[in-house]
Design an enzyme around this catalytic site. Sequence first.
Site, short mmCIF file in Angstrom:
data_model
loop_
_atom_site.label_atom_id
_atom_site.label_comp_id
_atom_site.label_asym_id
_atom_site.label_seq_id
_atom_site.Cartn_x
_atom_site.Cartn_y
_atom_site.Cartn_z
N ASP A 40 21.62 -4.21 37.40
CA ASP A 40 21.00 -5.46 37.40
C ASP A 40 19.36 -4.93 37.88
OD1 ASP A 40 20.20 -7.50 36.73
OD2 ASP A 40 20.52 -8.32 38.78
N LYS A 45 15.77 -2.58 32.51
CA LYS A 45 17.25 -3.24 31.54
C LYS A 45 17.17 -1.42 30.47
CE LYS A 45 17.04 -6.40 33.99
NZ LYS A 45 17.65 -6.47 34.67
N ASP A 91 24.12 -7.81 34.01
CA ASP A 91 22.69 -9.19 33.62
C ASP A 91 22.30 -9.02 33.20
OD1 ASP A 91 22.56 -11.67 34.50
OD2 ASP A 91 20.75 -10.73 36.31
N ASN A 92 21.51 -10.38 32.16
CA ASN A 92 19.94 -10.06 31.73
C ASN A 92 20.88 -9.05 29.63
OD1 ASN A 92 19.33 -9.15 34.21
ND2 ASN A 92 17.94 -11.74 33.91
N GLU A 96 18.26 -16.75 35.78
CA GLU A 96 17.90 -17.59 36.72
C GLU A 96 16.78 -18.44 36.72
OE1 GLU A 96 18.26 -14.47 35.36
OE2 GLU A 96 16.13 -13.22 36.41
N1 SAM Z 1 20.45 -7.24 41.11
C1 SAM Z 1 19.29 -8.02 41.98
C2 SAM Z 1 19.52 -9.71 42.42
O1 SAM Z 1 20.44 -10.42 41.36
O2 SAM Z 1 19.92 -10.75 43.59
C3 SAM Z 1 17.83 -8.37 41.12
C4 SAM Z 1 17.65 -6.80 40.80
S1 SAM Z 1 15.95 -6.88 39.78
C5 SAM Z 1 16.06 -7.32 38.36
C6 SAM Z 1 15.74 -4.97 39.58
C7 SAM Z 1 16.03 -4.08 40.38
O3 SAM Z 1 16.05 -3.01 40.36
C8 SAM Z 1 14.22 -3.91 40.96
O4 SAM Z 1 14.29 -4.52 42.51
C9 SAM Z 1 14.05 -2.39 41.03
O5 SAM Z 1 12.61 -2.40 41.59
C10 SAM Z 1 15.14 -1.94 40.50
N2 SAM Z 1 15.48 -0.26 39.89
C11 SAM Z 1 14.94 -0.64 37.90
N3 SAM Z 1 15.31 0.23 37.90
C12 SAM Z 1 15.83 1.46 39.56
C13 SAM Z 1 16.74 2.29 39.20
N4 SAM Z 1 16.73 3.33 37.92
N5 SAM Z 1 17.18 2.73 40.36
C14 SAM Z 1 17.38 1.81 41.65
N6 SAM Z 1 16.32 0.88 41.16
C15 SAM Z 1 16.51 0.53 39.85
MG MG Z 2 18.84 -10.28 36.76
#
Ligand code: SAM
Ligand code: MG
Length: 214
Positions: A141, A144, A169-170, A199
Amino acid sequence: TRSTRPQRLLRAVQKKAIKGDPQSVISTIDYFCRHSEWAMNVGDEKGAILDSVVCEVSPSTALELGTYCGYSTVRIARLLPPGTKLITLEFNPDYAAVARQIIEYSGLQDKICLVEGASGDLIPKMQELFGIKTFDFVFLDHWKDRYLPDIKLLEECQLLRKGSILLADNVICPGTPDYLEYVRNSPLYESKYFKSHLEYTKVEDGLEKSVFLG
Ligand code: SAM
Ligand code: MG
């Protein structure tokens, strides 16, 4: 300076949720996101699907890519069998700081290991850092365009075993077309779509559950 959305979400939890009660933390966040500010948590509707997969797998080793405020982290960890730790990766230090406080507030800190850093750097270190051989369950998640490279990295690092479950997800909104095309067509996976909604909205989205066949 103005507060950030994650900080406001944390404040709502501190004000309204029961300390040490994960379900109350989850409901408080869902209420806040439906009635005050939308946020990118998996949310209650897809969260119910996530819950059922976690319960079915009952993993001994679990990985989450993308912690954000820790909503799904708390959601998953509350269902884990005793002794199982969820490793969750987040590369944004401001989000990680909020997530740590939400995890503490829920009382699940002993079941969760939040690691700050990028998935591409950390996945190859799972064996070295945590002595992980393979993951029974992985929740994807994060951004993407990282789903596909990161499951290929998990494969390369031999962190998947026959029967490991990936839940993404998504896959429709914002969408992960290259990932879907890979897990649905590769002989390495058996894959199934769970239709739901983005969501806190009525927009179609869903989760893709893929079994690694090895
Ligand atoms: N899983 C969480 C929830 O459902 O409560 C939501 C996660 S949010 C959609 C995506 C998160 O992934 C963001 O906080 C972003 O900073 C982090 N993120 C994106 N790419 C990443 C990566 N390559 N490594 C670590 N974190 C990453
Ligand atoms: Mg998500």
